[in-house]
Design a protein around this motif. Structure first.
Motif, PDB file in Angstrom:
ATOM      1  N   THR A  42       0.841  -1.200   0.000  1.00 36.85           N
ATOM      2  CA  THR A  42       0.000   0.000   0.000  1.00 36.85           C
ATOM      3  C   THR A  42       0.868   1.239   0.000  1.00 36.85           C
ATOM      4  O   THR A  42       1.814   1.345   0.767  1.00 36.85           O
ATOM      5  N   ILE A  43       0.470   2.220  -0.864  1.00 35.02           N
ATOM      6  CA  ILE A  43       1.121   3.531  -0.874  1.00 35.02           C
ATOM      7  C   ILE A  43       0.129   4.517  -0.244  1.00 35.02           C
ATOM      8  O   ILE A  43      -1.029   4.610  -0.670  1.00 35.02           O
ATOM      9  N   THR A  44       0.595   5.215   0.750  1.00 37.40           N
ATOM     10  CA  THR A  44      -0.288   6.159   1.453  1.00 37.40           C
ATOM     11  C   THR A  44       0.053   7.576   1.022  1.00 37.40           C
ATOM     12  O   THR A  44       1.204   7.995   1.126  1.00 37.40           O
ATOM     13  N   LEU A  45      -1.031   8.287   0.562  1.00 45.19           N
ATOM     14  CA  LEU A  45      -0.882   9.689   0.164  1.00 45.19           C
ATOM     15  C   LEU A  45      -1.535  10.565   1.223  1.00 45.19           C
ATOM     16  O   LEU A  45      -2.708  10.403   1.555  1.00 45.19           O
ATOM     17  N   THR A  46      -0.781  11.523   1.772  1.00 48.19           N
ATOM     18  CA  THR A  46      -1.326  12.462   2.754  1.00 48.19           C
ATOM     19  C   THR A  46      -1.732  13.744   2.018  1.00 48.19           C
ATOM     20  O   THR A  46      -0.887  14.346   1.336  1.00 48.19           O
ATOM     21  N   LEU A  47      -3.066  14.129   2.191  1.00 52.90           N
ATOM     22  CA  LEU A  47      -3.610  15.298   1.482  1.00 52.90           C
ATOM     23  C   LEU A  47      -3.788  16.478   2.442  1.00 52.90           C
ATOM     24  O   LEU A  47      -3.820  16.318   3.652  1.00 52.90           O
ATOM     25  N   ASP A  48      -3.915  17.674   1.839  1.00 51.24           N
ATOM     26  CA  ASP A  48      -4.055  18.885   2.653  1.00 51.24           C
ATOM     27  C   ASP A  48      -5.531  19.168   2.961  1.00 51.24           C
ATOM     28  O   ASP A  48      -5.995  20.309   2.858  1.00 51.24           O
ATOM     29  N   CYS A  49      -6.281  18.142   3.382  1.00 47.84           N
ATOM     30  CA  CYS A  49      -7.718  18.282   3.656  1.00 47.84           C
ATOM     31  C   CYS A  49      -7.945  18.451   5.146  1.00 47.84           C
ATOM     32  O   CYS A  49      -8.565  17.605   5.786  1.00 47.84           O
ATOM     33  N   GLY A  50      -7.466  19.497   5.697  1.00 44.10           N
ATOM     34  CA  GLY A  50      -7.623  19.706   7.122  1.00 44.10           C
ATOM     35  C   GLY A  50      -9.042  20.045   7.493  1.00 44.10           C
ATOM     36  O   GLY A  50      -9.918  20.203   6.662  1.00 44.10           O
ATOM     37  N   LYS A  51      -9.358  20.191   8.820  1.00 46.99           N
ATOM     38  CA  LYS A  51     -10.688  20.511   9.319  1.00 46.99           C
ATOM     39  C   LYS A  51     -11.156  21.854   8.754  1.00 46.99           C
ATOM     40  O   LYS A  51     -10.377  22.770   8.613  1.00 46.99           O
TER      41      LYS A  51
END
Length: 875
Positions: A863-872
Motif C-alpha cells: 500500500t502507498i499512502t498519500l497524505t492530502l491537505d484536507c484539514g478541518k
C-alpha cells in the motif's frame, strides 16, 4: 707431591733378599754414587769433568733426559660472584677439582717456610737442586734393592708435584691416567729425571720462588692443595696467621696425607708425633727458640675444620640462586670458548681458577622468591605444581633474575626423598636445565600483533572477534605447497564471549579475544608470522617434548592457525622474556647471557660467548606493539602489571587450554620479565592414565603469576627505573577510513569480494524489497559512498525482485492525479489520509506527503499512502 713412607713403615715392608738381588743393589749403589757426583758438578759448573766407565755411563743416561720444566698454571677453584646494588661483591658458589688458593710469599707464615725447610731439606738454600750428601746416603740405604726413596730435595719434590699436576691437567681420561702413572713411578729413571729437572729449575728460579711454588702445589689430603687452602680447611685460618704449632702440624701432613690429615680423629696422634719431630728440627736449625719450642710442643693438635663447599647448593642456601648458578655452569659447559667438548669445558671450568662475575640482581631475585614462595608451594597434592620467573635486561640480554618455586638440589638422594627439591630448571631450555618448556598460550598474540603492524595495519583497525568456523584456505601460507594452509575447516572459540562483533584490534589484544587474532591472520601470511617469531628468538625449549606436534624432533615452532592466538608450543620463560624485551627496546632482541665478565687467576679477562643482539623488529613496529601492550595494562586483562613506581609497563597474559599454564610476560624500557605458573608435568589419574591437570581449583594458583610478576618488576623499577616507550607511527595507531563502494546490482559474491579486499567484514543481511533483479545486491549498510573505519562490518542486502521505485512528482498533485500515476507504475493499492483530520477529497485536495517516499523501493503489492491537505473546516 711426593708421598714419603715413614721409616718405621719402610722397615716393616722389607723382605729377605737373595744374593743376586744384593749384588744388583751394590752395583746400583755404585752407579748412583757416580751419578750424584755428576749432578752436583752439573749444578755448579756447565763442564762435567769426570772419568771412569761408571761415570761416563751415568753421564750418558743423565744427558739423555729432558732438561727443561715449565711449571704450568695450577688448578684452582672457579668462583661465581654477584654485585649488589651498593657495588658490594658477594660470593655465590665455588667449583673445583682441587681446593687450592694460590698465595704470595708474604701471605705465608715464616713458621711454615722454616718448618718445610728444616724437616724436608735443611740444605735447601745451599745446594743446586740436588743434595749430594743426602743422595749418597739414600743410595747406600737403598742398596739392598728396595725402590729408591729419600734424598728428595724440596726442589725435586716440587718437580714431582709439577709432573703430577701436569698429568692431572690432561682432560682425556686415558691419557691422564697414563701420565699420572708415569709421574708416580718409584724407580731410578724417575729419580734421575727429577734430579735433572730440579737442576734446571734451580738455574731459572730464585730459592724463595721455588719454596713458594712447593707450598702452593703440595697436597694436604683429600682434594686440598696448597698451604692457604690447608690453613683455611684444617684451622679456619689464613696461611699468614698460622701459629708455630699449626704450621708444623700442616707441614707434617704433606709427608703422608692419608695417615696424617687431622680431620680424621684417629690420625691426630700420628700427626702430633710428626709435628713434634718437625719442631725439633726447627729448634736444631735455629729457626725457633727453646721457649717457642716448649710452647708449641705443649699445644694439642686441635683442628677447626671449615670445608670449602663446592657447587650450587651453597648459592641456593645463601642467596636463593641455585637454579641461576646451575644455569651459569651449564652456559659455560655449552660454550666452545672453554673447550671442544662439554666434558673438556667442565674440566677446565673446575680447574681454571676463574672469577666469574654474573649478571644476577640479588634484590630482584629476593623479591621474586618471596612472592613465589608466598603464592606457589613447592609441593601440592594432585598436581606437579611449578612456577618460574626469568628477567633480562632490555638491550643487553643480561639475566637479572631466575626464580622457581622448588628448592635447588642436584643430590639424587635429597630429590628422591623430598619432592620440594629439584634439579630441573623450569626457566630455561632443556640443555640449560632439563626442562621442556610450557605452552605460552595467549602471550604469543603479541607476535601476531607484531606481524600485523609490520604489514602496514593499525591497532585501531576493526576486526571480527566472534567465535566461528573458518576455512583453512583463508590462511595464506606462501611457504606451503598450495600457497594456503589447507582445505578443511577450522573451528575456534573465545574464552571471553562477552566481547563480540566487529571490534578494534586494541580490544582484541587487550581482552585477548581469539577471534580477533584469527581475523588479523586472515589478512596476513601465516609463514611470515612464524618468521617474525623466529627473528625474535622464539623456539621450542626442547625437541622431544610433545610427539603430537608436527615439529616433534626439532626446535621449530608449529605452524598451525591455533598457534597464532593460543601458543601451543612449549617455550622457556627466559625465551619469552628475551622476545618481549625487543618490544620494549626498539625491536632489538638479545640472546640471554648470565655472565658479565670472567677473569683468570692472573686478573686477565677470559673470553666467553657473550650476548648476540640483532634486529628482531623494526623500531616503528616495536613501538606499535608496545602501544597495544600498554593498552592491555591500562584497559585490558594485564591491569595487574602496572608499576608501583609509575614506570610505564607493557604486558600480555596467557592461559592455556584447561587452565594448565598461566603466564604474564611484559617489560619496562629497562627490564623484561616472564612469569609462568602451572602444572610442571604429568600426574597419574585414577584410571591409570597420565596428563597435565588444570590449575583451576587449586586455590589462587591460576592467578599466582599476577602476584609474582609485579613483585619482580617493582624491584626492577626501584633500581633501574624506566622511560616512556617510543611513540608509534601514525600508521600503526590511526583509524584508517575507507569509502564503501556502491555494490548495488552486483551479485552477492562479487560485492562480498569487493568489500573484503578493502578490509571490510561482510555479512549477509538477507532479502529486501527491491526493484533490482532478484538475487542481486539491493543495498548495503553503510551505504555505498560512506566513509567508515577499515575492517568495519558492512551488511549486504539482496533483492527479492518484487519492488519498484515510487514515482516522483506526486507532491502538489491532486490526490486522484497522484493515484493515477501510482496505478500506472504498478501500485494498485493507494490510500488517502488527511494532514490534520477531516475528509479526503481526491479531486480537490493536494498531496503533501507520500509513504513510502518518492524514489524509495516499495513492494508493488503493498500500500502507498498519500497524505492530502484536507484539514478541518474544508469541504
Amino acid at each position: 707431591m711426593t708421598r714419603k713412607t715413614p721409616s718405621s713403615a719402610r722397615a716393616r715392608s722389607m723382605k729377605p733378599r737373595s744374593a743376586g738381588s744384593a749384588l744388583g743393589g751394590i752395583i746400583g749403589a755404585v752407579a748412583m754414587s757416580a751419578i750424584a757426583g755428576v749432578l752436583v758438578t752439573a749444578a755448579v759448573t756447565p763442564v762435567v769433568a769426570l772419568s771412569g766407565t761408571a761415570a761416563n755411563s751415568a753421564i750418558e743416561i743423565f744427558e739423555s733426559l729432558p732438561n727443561h720444566l715449565d711449571p704450568s698454571r695450577l688448578a684452582e677453584p672457579s668462583t661465581l660472584w654477584a654485585t649488589g646494588a651498593d657495588t658490594t661483591v658477594y660470593k655465590l658458589a665455588e667449583f673445583y677439582d682441587q681446593d687450592r688458593e694460590t698465595v704470595g710469599w708474604d701471605d705465608i707464615s715464616q713458621f711454615v717456610k722454616d718448618a718445610a725447610v728444616a724437616e724436608e731439606d735443611p740444605r735447601f738454600y745451599t745446594h743446586g737442586g740436588v743434595d749430594m750428601l743426602a743422595t749418597a746416603r739414600a743410595v747406600l740405604q737403598n742398596a739392598a734393592g728396595q725402590n729408591l726413596s729419600g734424598a728428595s730435595t724440596i726442589t725435586m719434590q716440587y718437580v714431582r708435584n709439577v709432573l703430577i699436576q701436569d698429568a692431572l691437567a690432561i682432560p682425556d681420561e686415558e691419557e691422564q691416567k697414563a701420565a699420572y702413572k708415569d709421574a708416580m713411578k718409584q724407580d731410578v729413571d724417575r729419580k734421575l729425571k727429577e734430579m735433572k729437572l730440579a737442576i734446571s729449575i734451580e738455574k731459572k728460579y730464585p730459592k724463595d720462588e721455588i719454596l713458594l711454588g712447593y707450598l702452593n702445589i703440595a697436597l694436604f689430603g683429600r682434594t686440598i692443595y696448597g698451604i692457604e687452602s690447608a690453613a683455611q680447611y684444617y684451622y679456619s685460618s689464613s696461611a699468614k696467621d698460622l701459629s708455630l704449632a699449626q704450621a708444623a702440624s700442616l707441614v707434617a701432613i704433606v709427608n703422608n696425607p692419608g695417615h696424617l690429615q687431622i680431620d680424621v680423629p684417629e690420625n691426630i696422634p700420628a700427626n702430633k708425633e710428626r709435628r713434634d719431630k718437625i719442631l725439633g728440627s726447627m729448634l736444631n736449625h735455629g729457626k725457633i727458640t727453646q721457649a717457642q719450642y716448649d710452647e708449641a710442643i705443649a699445644t694439642e693438635v686441635e683442628p677447626a675444620i671449615k670445608p670449602r663447599v663446592a657447587g650450587c647448593v651453597e648459592a641456593e642456601k645463601n642467596f636463593g640462586v641455585g637454579y641461576f648458578c646451575d644455569y651459569v655452569q651449564r652456559y659455560i659447559k655449552q660454550d666452545p670458548s672453554f673447550g671442544d667438548t662439554p666434558e673438556e669445558r667442565e674440566f677446565n671450568f673446575s680447574r681454571g681458577g676463574y672469577d666469574i662475575y654474573t649478571t644476577i640482581d640479588l634484590d630482584m631475585q629476593a623479591a621474586g622468591l618471596d612472592a613465589t614462595r608466598a603464592t606457589v608451594p613447592a609441593v601440592m597434592d594432585g598436581i606437579d605444581v611449578g612456577a618460574a620467573t626469568s628477567s633480562v635486561e632490555v638491550g643487553t640480554g643480561r639475566v637479572l633474575s631466575m626464580v622457581q618455586n622448588k628448592v635447588f638440589s642436584n643430590d639424587p638422594t635429597v630429590i628422591e626423598t623430598d619432592p620440594g627439591y629439584s634439579a630441573i630448571n623450569y626457566n630455561t631450555d632443556f640443555e640449560y636445565g632439563g626442562s621442556g618448556g610450557f605452552q605460552v598460550a595467549s602471550t604469543f598474540k603479541a607476535i601476531t600483533l607484531a606481524e600485523w603492524i609490520r604489514t602496514g595495519h593499525s591497532v585501531r583497525d576493526i576486526v571480527n572477534v566472534n567465535s566461528r568456523t573458518v576455512q583453512e584456505s583463508s590462511f595464506q601460507a606462501s611457504c606451503m605447497t598450495d600457497g594456503v594452509y589447507g582445505f578443511g575447516s577450522f573451528a575456534f572459540t573465545n574464552d571471553n564471549e562477552g566481547t563480540k562483533g566487529n571490534q578494534p584490534v586494541l580490544t582484541a589484544i587487550g581482552n585477548s579475544i581469539n577471534g580477533g587474532l584469527v581475523s588479523m591472520q586472515q589478512k596476513m601470511d601465516l609463514c611470515d608470522t612464524f618468521a617474525t617469531a623466529k627473528k625474535l628468538g622464539i623456539h621450542r625449549a626442547s625437541d622431544q617434548t610433545n610427539p603430537d606436534l608436527p615439529n616433534y624432533g626439532t626446535r621449530e615452532l608449529t605452524m598451525v592457525p591455533s598457534n597464532i592466538y593460543g601458543g601451543i608450543d612449549e617455550i622457556a620463560p627466559i625465551t619469552m622474556a628475551a622476545a618481549y624485551a625487543a618490544f620494549a627496546g626498539d625491536g632489538t632482541v638479545c640472546t640471554p647471557v648470565p655472565i658479565d665478565r670472567i677473569e683468570g687467576p692472573d686478573g686477565a679477562e677470559v673470553p666467553f660467548t657473550k650476548s648476540e643482539c640483532s634486529e628482531g623488529l623494526q623500531p616503528e613496529v616495536a613501538a606499535g606493539v608496545a602501544y597495544a601492550l600498554q593498552y592491555a595494562v591500562s584497559n585490558g586483562l594485564a591491569r595487574h602489571a602496572g608499576s608501583a613506581f609509575g614506570v610505564p609497563h607493557l604486558a600480555k597474559t596467557g592461559t592455556s587450554d584447561d587452565v594448565v599454564d598461566n603466564w604474564t610476560v611484559g617489560a619496562s624500557t629497562r627490564v623484561a620479565t616472564a612469569t609462568w605458573v602451572g602444572n610442571a608435568g604429568p600426574v597419574q589419574f585414577a584410571d591409570g592414565t597420565w596428563g597435565r591437570v588444570s590449575t583451576q581449583g587449586f586455590g589462587g594458583l591460576m592467578y599466582a603469576d599476577q602476584s609474582i610478576w609485579p613483585a619482580v618488576m617493582n624491584a626492577a623499577d626501584a633500581r633501574y627505573g624506566g622511560e616512556a616507550f617510543p611513540e608509534p607511527t601514525q600508521s600503526a595507531i590511526q583509524q584508517t577510513m575507507v569509502t564503501v563502494p556502491d555494490v548495488k546490482g552486483k551479485s552477492f559474491d562479487e560485492a562480498s569480494s569487493m568489500l573484503s579486499q578493502l578490509g571490510f567484514n561482510v555479512s549477509d543481511g538477507g532479502e529486501v524489497d527491491s526493484s533490482v533483479g532478484k538475487g542481486l545486491v539491493a543495498s548495503s549498510d553503510p551505504a555505498g559512498g560512506s566513509s567508515i573505519p577499515q575492517g568495519s562490518g558492512v551488511t549486504v542486502f539482496r533483492s527479492n525482485g518484487e519492488a519498484s521505485p515510487v514515482p516522483d512528482g506526486l507532491i502538489g498533485a491532486t490526490g486522484n492525479a497522484a493515484k493515477s500515476t501510482l496505478n500506472g507504475a504498478g501500485f494498485a493499492d493507494v490510500d488517502f489520509t488527511c494532514e490534520a483530520g477531516g475528509k479526503a477529497d481526491g479531486k480537490k485536495h493536494k498531496v503533501v506527503a507520500v509513504s513510502p517516499g518518492s524514489g524509495e523501493e516499495a513492494r508493488v503489492s503493498g500500500t502507498i499512502t498519500l497524505t492530502l491537505d484536507c484539514g478541518k473546516g474544508k469541504d
